[in-house]
Design a protein around this motif. Sequence first.
Motif, PDB file in Angstrom:
ATOM      1  N   THR A 251      53.211  19.864  44.589  1.00  0.00           N
ATOM      2  CA  THR A 251      52.063  20.761  44.737  1.00  0.00           C
ATOM      3  C   THR A 251      51.965  21.357  46.140  1.00  0.00           C
ATOM      4  N   ALA A 252      52.922  21.048  47.040  1.00  0.00           N
ATOM      5  CA  ALA A 252      52.913  21.659  48.364  1.00  0.00           C
ATOM      6  C   ALA A 252      53.146  23.160  48.233  1.00  0.00           C
ATOM      7  N   ILE A 419      46.551  34.396  40.851  1.00  0.00           N
ATOM      8  CA  ILE A 419      46.939  33.649  39.656  1.00  0.00           C
ATOM      9  C   ILE A 419      45.934  32.533  39.429  1.00  0.00           C
ATOM     10  N   LYS A 420      45.350  32.462  38.244  1.00  0.00           N
ATOM     11  CA  LYS A 420      44.521  31.311  37.903  1.00  0.00           C
ATOM     12  C   LYS A 420      45.450  30.205  37.436  1.00  0.00           C
ATOM     13  N   LEU A 421      45.392  29.073  38.128  1.00  0.00           N
ATOM     14  CA  LEU A 421      46.328  27.985  37.890  1.00  0.00           C
ATOM     15  C   LEU A 421      45.786  26.984  36.874  1.00  0.00           C
ATOM     16  N   ASP A 422      46.692  26.380  36.145  1.00  0.00           N
ATOM     17  CA  ASP A 422      46.350  25.342  35.163  1.00  0.00           C
ATOM     18  C   ASP A 422      46.142  24.032  35.918  1.00  0.00           C
ATOM     19  N   LYS A 423      44.897  23.592  36.050  1.00  0.00           N
ATOM     20  CA  LYS A 423      44.587  22.405  36.848  1.00  0.00           C
ATOM     21  C   LYS A 423      45.285  21.152  36.322  1.00  0.00           C
ATOM     22  N   LYS A 424      45.588  21.131  35.041  1.00  0.00           N
ATOM     23  CA  LYS A 424      46.264  19.953  34.486  1.00  0.00           C
ATOM     24  C   LYS A 424      47.657  19.779  35.096  1.00  0.00           C
ATOM     25  N   LYS A 425      48.237  20.870  35.567  1.00  0.00           N
ATOM     26  CA  LYS A 425      49.539  20.792  36.223  1.00  0.00           C
ATOM     27  C   LYS A 425      49.423  20.279  37.658  1.00  0.00           C
ATOM     28  N   PHE A 426      48.227  20.341  38.225  1.00  0.00           N
ATOM     29  CA  PHE A 426      48.039  20.078  39.648  1.00  0.00           C
ATOM     30  C   PHE A 426      47.222  18.799  39.884  1.00  0.00           C
ATOM     31  N   LEU A 427      47.473  17.784  39.075  1.00  0.00           N
ATOM     32  CA  LEU A 427      46.753  16.526  39.239  1.00  0.00           C
ATOM     33  C   LEU A 427      47.062  15.881  40.587  1.00  0.00           C
ATOM     34  N   ASN A 428      48.218  16.196  41.179  1.00  0.00           N
ATOM     35  CA  ASN A 428      48.607  15.641  42.480  1.00  0.00           C
ATOM     36  C   ASN A 428      48.368  16.630  43.615  1.00  0.00           C
ATOM     37  N   PHE A 429      47.371  17.488  43.443  1.00  0.00           N
ATOM     38  CA  PHE A 429      47.068  18.546  44.400  1.00  0.00           C
ATOM     39  C   PHE A 429      46.670  17.973  45.759  1.00  0.00           C
ATOM     40  N   LYS A 430      47.208  18.555  46.840  1.00  0.00           N
ATOM     41  CA  LYS A 430      46.918  18.100  48.200  1.00  0.00           C
ATOM     42  C   LYS A 430      46.292  19.191  49.063  1.00  0.00           C
ATOM     43  N   GLY A 431      45.980  20.353  48.486  1.00  0.00           N
ATOM     44  CA  GLY A 431      45.401  21.437  49.262  1.00  0.00           C
ATOM     45  C   GLY A 431      46.457  22.378  49.802  1.00  0.00           C
ATOM     46  N   ASN A 432      46.062  23.216  50.772  1.00  0.00           N
ATOM     47  CA  ASN A 432      46.989  24.165  51.388  1.00  0.00           C
ATOM     48  C   ASN A 432      47.829  23.454  52.442  1.00  0.00           C
ATOM     49  N   VAL A 433      48.864  22.783  51.996  1.00  0.00           N
ATOM     50  CA  VAL A 433      49.746  22.054  52.913  1.00  0.00           C
ATOM     51  C   VAL A 433      51.181  22.542  52.721  1.00  0.00           C
ATOM     52  N   ILE A 434      51.884  22.666  53.839  1.00  0.00           N
ATOM     53  CA  ILE A 434      53.300  23.007  53.819  1.00  0.00           C
ATOM     54  C   ILE A 434      54.087  21.747  54.124  1.00  0.00           C
ATOM     55  N   ASP A 435      55.015  21.400  53.254  1.00  0.00           N
ATOM     56  CA  ASP A 435      55.890  20.255  53.494  1.00  0.00           C
ATOM     57  C   ASP A 435      56.980  20.715  54.453  1.00  0.00           C
ATOM     58  N   LEU A 436      57.003  20.164  55.656  1.00  0.00           N
ATOM     59  CA  LEU A 436      57.984  20.584  56.654  1.00  0.00           C
ATOM     60  C   LEU A 436      59.395  20.155  56.301  1.00  0.00           C
TER      61      LEU A 436
END
Length: 591
Positions: A251-252, A419-436
């Motif tokens: 979800t990054a 884009i309206k996102l399907d929240k069921k896909k984003f159960l592991n959502f961490k917010g607006n974060v970039i994985d370095l």
Amino acid sequence: MSDGNTSEFLYVLLVFLSVNWDAHVHSEAFDRECDAQSKRLSTSSSGSNSSEHLKLWDHDDASSLTFVDSTSHGVPKLEAYLYYFGIRGRRQLGPKLIYRTSTDVFTPPSGPAQNLRMMQLLPVYEHAKLGENNLWATIRHETVGILDRLQIQLTSVDLVRFRWKEETEDGRGKTATSRTTIWIGVLPDSTTGDAAFDSSEDILQLLKKHDISDVDVAYHESTAQHLTDPVLYAPVDDLHPLKDVIDWVTTALSLPIAGLKTLHMQGTLGFYFKVGEDLYGVAARDVLFPAEQGNFPYIYQRSTFKNVVLMGNRAFDDLLTSIKAHIGTLNNTVSILEKRVASYTIGAQAGNQQAARNLATTQADVGKKETIEVLRKFFVTMKRDWAEVNNRVIGHVVWAPPITGLTSPYNYTQDVCVIKLDKKKFLNFKGNVIDLGPEIEPGKFMSLMYPRYDAQSSFDYPENRLYEPVSILSAASIKEPDNQDLEGDPVRFVIKRGHTTAHIHRILGSFDSVETAVHAYNNDSGPFSRGGDSGSLIVGPKREFIALLTGGTGPTDSADITFGTSMEWLWNDVIKPEFPGAVLYFDTPLD
């Protein structure tokens, strides 16, 4: 998946066989995956007992078995419980019927002593229209969307047929087979006949749009677990065995995206925002709207549904290739390490202390075997659960204004879609974060951000690698340098992680440009952006949102200068007026 759906079982079985063949995954982990999946698919609900069977002839009210609804489209009690009699085995009650559009006549038995009609569940082997161009997968996905919008608590959506014997005057009977049926499972006591009728009307209209008029819709109660769409993973740390391959399914930020009907056009999801409990993503319009479709304003309508998928087909194939490449590399490494272990063991047994120390270190490295098994399992999961493109749908476009160049009065390019996102896909959502990411060591990362030894570094490398912007850099400040390069020239460094190029640090230059222009820092690291990076978020070292990447100049496969649209203008003047109450910063994960 519903009980007895043979065609679905065979399909999944064939997928497993293809995984085993393509990847040569001859391992215990693979066998365990196959065994677990086989058990899950073969598990079915047990039939009702005879005492429940006899209760069917009790007085017809809510106390008999479970509630039978009395709405205008409700099914009579005996039909509800006996229409699917026999599907789960001889003398077993089948699932409870809620509603059906089929026109066959059900004749209820006169009492428990009368023989009951036995129903058989059949797969659908072919259909003139649904079998073309993967149309059934599209219809199934849109059907789920209809049911979700109408708050139908579904458990499964399958394509099936039914077979039974009908009485004839000569007593010999004849076999009848139903039309192809979209068979929808719902949670017990959750759906009335009227609710099922309303959603059926929408589904029939959906079929009509595709010129299909020979398919029925039926609803039944079901508590069986169905195969759900896969869920995006949480970002992982540097010690995780999947750290090199998992980014595109977390979800990054910087998810690779494409349109369901334009899979050849690959781009990147830029950032998230929320309105109330709804989650949205922002990308560049040109990622999802081909030029030949025109440059017209788009607002979501059911008749023009525009789904967005995670990874186009090429990107998904690249992911599978990268997993196999990592497995191959680790296999070679382990083979060499095992030879060293054998050599060091001989030396250690002979009393060589250095060999003994080397043996301990090398034996620890042979632990890479466990990583190989994790990668093999991950490959099987990707091939099994994510290969079907409809399983990768993460949302749909709700708004996309026309692309405009040098938009007055700020002279910025407007190239955006929401884009309206399907929240069921984003159960592991961490917010607006970039994985370095794992590609650059933290120390080197920091030195790239501040190359001069005398520079005052304000960049704080996050312990968990998740870099979260907390403010928006003003458009005016973008043109003001805050650092110096090795030659002493004024610069502002930025960070981006797109689909095609990973996080690369570059100078923000051309301070007289009407766009946010990014120039290369040196000639060794490659271009700042390539095709497929459109829509990426550009951020700064002080946790600032800076710009949304929209394009560049240079060769067709890379950019000498990359351009972006100021986040300040994009957020405050474009998105927030269209989405009142929009929130960019997330204190907690999704509810």
